[in-house]
Design a protein around this motif. Structure first.
Motif, PDB file in Angstrom:
ATOM      1  N   HIS A 133       0.804  -1.223   0.000  1.00  0.00           N
ATOM      2  CA  HIS A 133       0.000   0.000   0.000  1.00  0.00           C
ATOM      3  C   HIS A 133       0.839   1.276   0.000  1.00  0.00           C
ATOM      4  CE1 HIS A 133      -3.579  -2.407   0.291  1.00  0.00           C
ATOM      5  NE2 HIS A 133      -3.006  -3.098   1.265  1.00  0.00           N
ATOM      6  N   GLY A 134       2.150   1.130  -0.333  1.00  0.00           N
ATOM      7  CA  GLY A 134       2.936   2.315  -0.621  1.00  0.00           C
ATOM      8  C   GLY A 134       4.012   2.711   0.353  1.00  0.00           C
ATOM      9  N   PHE A 135       4.382   1.847   1.299  1.00  0.00           N
ATOM     10  CA  PHE A 135       5.426   2.195   2.272  1.00  0.00           C
ATOM     11  C   PHE A 135       6.661   2.759   1.555  1.00  0.00           C
ATOM     12  CE2 PHE A 135       9.321   1.107   4.538  1.00  0.00           C
ATOM     13  CZ  PHE A 135       9.090   1.665   5.776  1.00  0.00           C
ATOM     14  N   PRO A 136       7.233   3.850   2.087  1.00  0.00           N
ATOM     15  CA  PRO A 136       6.924   4.482   3.382  1.00  0.00           C
ATOM     16  C   PRO A 136       5.929   5.639   3.298  1.00  0.00           C
ATOM     17  CG  PRO A 136       8.987   5.323   2.559  1.00  0.00           C
ATOM     18  CD  PRO A 136       8.530   4.299   1.554  1.00  0.00           C
ATOM     19  N   ALA A 137       5.613   6.110   2.075  1.00  0.00           N
ATOM     20  CA  ALA A 137       4.677   7.232   1.944  1.00  0.00           C
ATOM     21  C   ALA A 137       3.973   7.154   0.599  1.00  0.00           C
ATOM     22  CB  ALA A 137       5.399   8.568   2.091  1.00  0.00           C
ATOM     23  N   ARG A 138       2.731   7.611   0.585  1.00  0.00           N
ATOM     24  CA  ARG A 138       1.961   7.664  -0.653  1.00  0.00           C
ATOM     25  C   ARG A 138       1.156   8.953  -0.676  1.00  0.00           C
ATOM     26  NH1 ARG A 138      -2.470   3.179  -1.110  1.00  0.00           N
ATOM     27  NH2 ARG A 138      -2.926   4.413  -2.982  1.00  0.00           N
ATOM     28  N   ALA A 139       0.775   9.356  -1.865  1.00  0.00           N
ATOM     29  CA  ALA A 139      -0.198  10.442  -1.973  1.00  0.00           C
ATOM     30  C   ALA A 139      -1.564   9.891  -1.586  1.00  0.00           C
ATOM     31  CB  ALA A 139      -0.225  10.986  -3.398  1.00  0.00           C
ATOM     32  N   LEU A 140      -2.400  10.737  -1.013  1.00  0.00           N
ATOM     33  CA  LEU A 140      -3.791  10.371  -0.735  1.00  0.00           C
ATOM     34  C   LEU A 140      -4.650  11.524  -1.220  1.00  0.00           C
ATOM     35  CD1 LEU A 140      -6.445  10.493   1.323  1.00  0.00           C
ATOM     36  CD2 LEU A 140      -5.747   8.333   0.307  1.00  0.00           C
ATOM     37  N   VAL A 141      -5.341  11.286  -2.333  1.00  0.00           N
ATOM     38  CA  VAL A 141      -6.180  12.299  -2.976  1.00  0.00           C
ATOM     39  C   VAL A 141      -7.627  11.877  -2.757  1.00  0.00           C
ATOM     40  CG1 VAL A 141      -6.649  13.566  -5.113  1.00  0.00           C
ATOM     41  CG2 VAL A 141      -4.340  12.661  -4.672  1.00  0.00           C
ATOM     42  N   PRO A 142      -8.260  12.328  -1.678  1.00  0.00           N
ATOM     43  CA  PRO A 142      -9.554  11.770  -1.262  1.00  0.00           C
ATOM     44  C   PRO A 142     -10.686  12.081  -2.242  1.00  0.00           C
ATOM     45  CG  PRO A 142      -9.018  13.698   0.050  1.00  0.00           C
ATOM     46  CD  PRO A 142      -7.803  13.396  -0.775  1.00  0.00           C
ATOM     47  N   GLY A 143     -11.556  11.087  -2.399  1.00  0.00           N
ATOM     48  CA  GLY A 143     -12.711  11.247  -3.270  1.00  0.00           C
ATOM     49  C   GLY A 143     -12.428  11.004  -4.739  1.00  0.00           C
TER      50      GLY A 143
END
Length: 389
Positions: free
Chosen positions: A212-222
């Motif tokens: 799921h993207g460790f250690p960081a991912r973008a999260l663009v909600p909706g």
């Protein structure tokens, strides 16, 4: 006879359940030597090449999706190794003060939490008629989780975005095979500056797992899942939309209706962004049996940046509709669980339908808008069951 190699390449698989404590799933198949994906027992393997894993509807039974039941969508190979101590995130492009952060540096930035329903743009593609190429997702390329991490806006403000900055590009650490173009996407500066758009480092209260993207991912909600780049390593502010394969021709939706089976010029299409209004039936399962009497019907509904206003259920193939009960758990960008108790008085064959409507006035259509990529499928969901005496 089909070889195991061919099966791994071309078919969908059910991931092996480990241990006697695992439930016996209604769709479980044991005739194949199925590869085990650590942490994803009981899930449906749609592609082994770039690891695409779907959640079976039997696992859609909680508002927050446990990480082991959360779908996985990869466009490339996952990074073979990610050293948290060596990982860096750069912020560059149309900015006054470009900089680079370590994971420890990122952890010092104020964290924000967003509960978001993440859905692959191709979820439901298997139901498109005529069929279209791509991963043949059914209902389960979707899940809801608590994502936490710094607001992207805080990083952009630190860098000082120039007036020329119009789009924000994300590049991950996906391992690109051969001549395949890299998976790079961009979002408009307005969405990047939204207070709920994150550089997420946690999922459901724990550090992101590798899938799921460790250690960081973008999260663009909706928005569609493809906007939320995994294994994030570069944020670059651009003066226009990124010009690359996964922005054009990929992930675009026709500007005009397309006749089923037709083609679309990418210049006559726009980027896919927000999710459609949609509901799915989690139980009873399609082609299942039930006894006469009360039959519980349940599922989930979501609408991207809008809220779910209602869900209606039909137990007579759409002749009549009744309102479902929406569960109390509710958050912006998150699905609503719903339920309906049906009194099945007679034995026979029945078609159960679910139809959601949202606060923007959108309602699930009888037929989804066909497009050559099978994006944003959201037709009224249906399952067929047999009621026995």
């Amino acid at each position: 006879m089909i070889s195991r190699r061919e099966l791994l390449k071309d078919a969908s698989f059910l991931l092996a359940a480990a241990g006697a404590a695992q439930p016996v799933l209604s769709w479980a198949a044991t005739q194949y030597d199925v590869p085990t994906i650590p942490g994803k027992d009981g899930m449906i393997l749609r592609s082994f090449r770039f690891l695409d894993v779907e959640m079976p509807m039997e696992f859609l039974n909680s508002w927050i999706t446990p990480v082991p039941h959360f779908f996985v969508r990869n466009h490339m190979h996952e990074p073979s190794t990610v050293d948290a101590a060596e990982w860096r995130l750069s912020v560059t492009g149309e900015v006054e003060k470009p900089f680079t952060l370590s994971l420890a540096d990122l952890g010092k930035v104020e964290s924000h939490t967003v509960i978001n329903t993440l859905e692959c743009a191709g979820n439901g593609r298997a139901f498109q008629h005529p069929s279209v190429p791509g991963i043949q997702w059914q209902r389960g390329a979707v899940g809801t989780a608590r994502f936490s991490g710094p607001r992207l806006r805080d990083l952009l403000q630190r860098a000082g975005v120039k007036t020329a900055g119009k789009h924000v590009m994300f590049r991950g650490l996906d391992e690109v095979p051969g001549k395949v173009p890299p998976f790079i996407r961009s979002i408009p500066i307005q969405k990047a500056m939204d207070t709920d758009t994150l550089v997420a480092t946690q999922m459901n209260g724990a550090p992101l797992e590798k899938h799921h993207g460790f250690p960081a991912r973008a999260l663009v909600p909706g928005w569609i899942g493809a906007a939320s780049c995994k294994w994030l390593t570069e944020i670059k502010i651009l003066d226009k939309e990124f010009d690359g394969n996964f922005m054009k021709p990929g992930y675009r939706f026709p500007n005009q209706p397309v006749a089923p089976g037709g083609s679309v010029n990418p210049d006559d299409a726009h980027p896919v962004t927000g999710l459609n209004v949609k509901s799915v039936i989690a139980s009873p399962a399609d082609d299942s049996k039930a006894k006469r009497g009360v039959v519980p019907i349940r599922g989930a509904a979501w609408a991207g940046e809008a809220d779910i206003a209602k869900v209606d259920v039909s137990t007579d193939a759409g002749a009549t509709w009744s309102p479902a009960r929406l569960a109390a758990d509710h958050a912006k960008y998150a699905w609503r669980l719903w339920s309906y108790s049906w009194e099945a008085a007679k034995s026979g064959e029945y078609t159960i339908l679910s139809r959601a409507a949202d606060t923007q006035g959108r309602s699930q259509p009888e037929t989804a808008a066909w497009n050559p990529s099978g994006y944003l499928y959201n037709a009224i969901d249906q399952v067929k069951i047999h009621v026995e005496a």
